[in-house]
Write an enzyme that holds these catalytic residues in place. Sequence first.
Site, PDB file in Angstrom:
ATOM      1  N   ARG A   1       0.841  -1.216   0.073  1.00 10.89           N
ATOM      2  CA  ARG A   1       0.156   0.062   0.015  1.00 10.89           C
ATOM      3  C   ARG A   1       0.791   1.237   0.056  1.00 10.89           C
ATOM      4  O   ARG A   1       1.789   1.366   0.878  1.00 10.89           O
ATOM      5  CB  ARG A   1      -0.809   0.160   1.163  1.00 10.89           C
ATOM      6  CG  ARG A   1      -2.044  -1.013   1.109  1.00 10.89           C
ATOM      7  CD  ARG A   1      -2.784  -1.027   2.253  1.00 10.89           C
ATOM      8  NE  ARG A   1      -3.650  -2.353   2.323  1.00 10.89           N
ATOM      9  CZ  ARG A   1      -4.489  -2.896   3.391  1.00 10.89           C
ATOM     10  NH1 ARG A   1      -4.562  -1.834   4.196  1.00 10.89           N
ATOM     11  NH2 ARG A   1      -5.141  -3.744   3.444  1.00 10.89           N
TER      12      ARG A   1
ATOM     13  N   ARG B   1       2.716   1.278  10.505  1.00 10.88           N
ATOM     14  CA  ARG B   1       2.320   1.436   8.898  1.00 10.88           C
ATOM     15  C   ARG B   1       3.421   1.629   7.795  1.00 10.88           C
ATOM     16  O   ARG B   1       4.028   2.212   7.785  1.00 10.88           O
ATOM     17  CB  ARG B   1       1.743   2.909   9.155  1.00 10.88           C
ATOM     18  CG  ARG B   1       0.604   3.410   7.907  1.00 10.88           C
ATOM     19  CD  ARG B   1       0.082   4.709   8.048  1.00 10.88           C
ATOM     20  NE  ARG B   1      -0.769   4.708   9.163  1.00 10.88           N
ATOM     21  CZ  ARG B   1      -2.236   4.380   9.296  1.00 10.88           C
ATOM     22  NH1 ARG B   1      -2.487   4.026   7.998  1.00 10.88           N
ATOM     23  NH2 ARG B   1      -2.932   4.401  10.369  1.00 10.88           N
TER      24      ARG B   1
ATOM     25  N   GLU C   1      -5.866  -1.077  15.846  1.00 11.76           N
ATOM     26  CA  GLU C   1      -6.153  -2.327  14.990  1.00 11.76           C
ATOM     27  C   GLU C   1      -5.155  -3.434  14.563  1.00 11.76           C
ATOM     28  O   GLU C   1      -4.187  -2.977  14.044  1.00 11.76           O
ATOM     29  CB  GLU C   1      -6.885  -1.477  13.685  1.00 11.76           C
ATOM     30  CG  GLU C   1      -7.506  -2.482  12.745  1.00 11.76           C
ATOM     31  CD  GLU C   1      -7.476  -1.863  11.266  1.00 11.76           C
ATOM     32  OE1 GLU C   1      -7.632  -2.609  10.279  1.00 11.76           O
ATOM     33  OE2 GLU C   1      -7.291  -0.677  11.254  1.00 11.76           O
TER      34      GLU C   1
ATOM     35  N   SER D   1      -9.645  -6.501  10.838  1.00 14.34           N
ATOM     36  CA  SER D   1     -10.893  -5.686  10.374  1.00 14.34           C
ATOM     37  C   SER D   1     -11.516  -6.563   9.784  1.00 14.34           C
ATOM     38  O   SER D   1     -11.253  -7.207   8.687  1.00 14.34           O
ATOM     39  CB  SER D   1     -10.906  -4.531   9.637  1.00 14.34           C
ATOM     40  OG  SER D   1     -11.603  -3.535   9.424  1.00 14.34           O
TER      41      SER D   1
ATOM     42  N   ARG E   1       1.883  -6.542  12.868  1.00 12.98           N
ATOM     43  CA  ARG E   1       1.235  -6.141  14.072  1.00 12.98           C
ATOM     44  C   ARG E   1       1.147  -7.271  15.250  1.00 12.98           C
ATOM     45  O   ARG E   1       1.301  -6.829  16.340  1.00 12.98           O
ATOM     46  CB  ARG E   1      -0.209  -5.419  13.953  1.00 12.98           C
ATOM     47  CG  ARG E   1       0.089  -4.087  13.061  1.00 12.98           C
ATOM     48  CD  ARG E   1      -1.192  -3.219  12.893  1.00 12.98           C
ATOM     49  NE  ARG E   1      -0.831  -2.229  12.174  1.00 12.98           N
ATOM     50  CZ  ARG E   1      -1.748  -0.928  12.164  1.00 12.98           C
ATOM     51  NH1 ARG E   1      -3.014  -0.963  12.765  1.00 12.98           N
ATOM     52  NH2 ARG E   1      -1.803  -0.220  11.182  1.00 12.98           N
TER      53      ARG E   1
END
Length: 428
Positions: A261, A276, A348, A351, A388
């Site tokens: 991303r 991130r 997070e 999801s 994560r």
Amino acid sequence: MLDIRLLRDDPEAASRVLARRGHHLDREAFRTLDEERRARRQELDALRHRRNEQAKAIGAARARGEDIRTLLAHAQDEDARAAELEAELRRLDAALETLLLGLPNLPDPEVPDGRDENDNRELRRWGEPGTGEGRRDHVAIGELYRGMDFGRAAAIARSRFVVLSGPLARLQRALVALMLDLHTREHGYTEVYVPHLANAESLTASGQLPKFEADLFRLTEDPPLFLIPTAEVPLVNLVRGETLDGNALPLRYVAHSPCYRSEAGSYGRDVRGMIRQHQFEKVELVQITTPERSAQALEELTAHAEAVLKKLELPYRVMLLCAGDMGFAAARTHDLEVWLPSQKRYREISSCSNCRDFQARRLGLRCRIGTQKTWAHTLNGSGVAVGRALVALLENFQDDEGAVHLPAALVPYMNGERILRPPTGEGA
């Protein structure tokens, strides 16, 4: 993609619901496009009917030996008009499709109103978060182990990449293996190895294009190919254009892949560490089911992701996202947030979303129940984000000397090793 009948039958209601997501529906633009398109379609259909009748009349006149030049000239005029109408319809179809592809899914009625994460609703918690007092964050632990190198990764690529080595690289591999085994052996998912590139058709079908092109890494131009932002893209496209037997559903797929991303618009956020990144690892869960089962399937999928965090003994909470914080294709989303002691907050890590028939319409994906065909429902979720999870393990299970005590479920995947220790002479 939304059912166009929702916009035709009650545009005001559709506009109100979309406004909950912060999206403005230009009702006049939609009405004008839709009415003009339908008018041109009706005109074209009528013209084609006349052309069929003319063809019969020309054939009959020719058989009678009559002069057919006037009839042929008129037919040529009709053909020219048909070509004009077809070109106009292609333009109107493209404009209407662009409008529809830009509309997000409608939120479930139980989804709370709100603009961002501050308006999400907590559903439940598991585990006791530690205070984190005096503990290192994951970057400091990575430096201690000499196994997390952001500088060399930036020299190889650019910032927001990482090189893991030694026990930390092995820990990431162990996490992937544990998750895949759990989901395939206990949760009934079929493991799939997927391409890491996707074409524009696949990304449009899954909902990433055209809206999120800026977030993708584009590699080629003709035809365009993109690095996948998540394994959800190839997984849902496995059944694109198919009609599935409703009795054979649900389909459950799991895949491990790197995800790429560009993080457009997120610069300045989470620039420290692995939170991130432009490239990260994820184990992705996808379910394809019938409309009647999709609400139950979301609860099951969420529980499957929770099971990973329970196996890893990581404190977490489950959040119901508000309308303004959900992903583009989701009708309802449950976020799993893991406790990070260094930040003294939950972040997070998964999801889990029910897209209902939104993706299926773009995919052309139906299911047959008895004699009836209907759109299938699709669901997806991380099971879970590997990087994560690694961050959370390092931060939650360190001791004062920098050793990391592994949860029992990971020990078999780490060759029986129960404690990771920094290199000799590199203690606290």
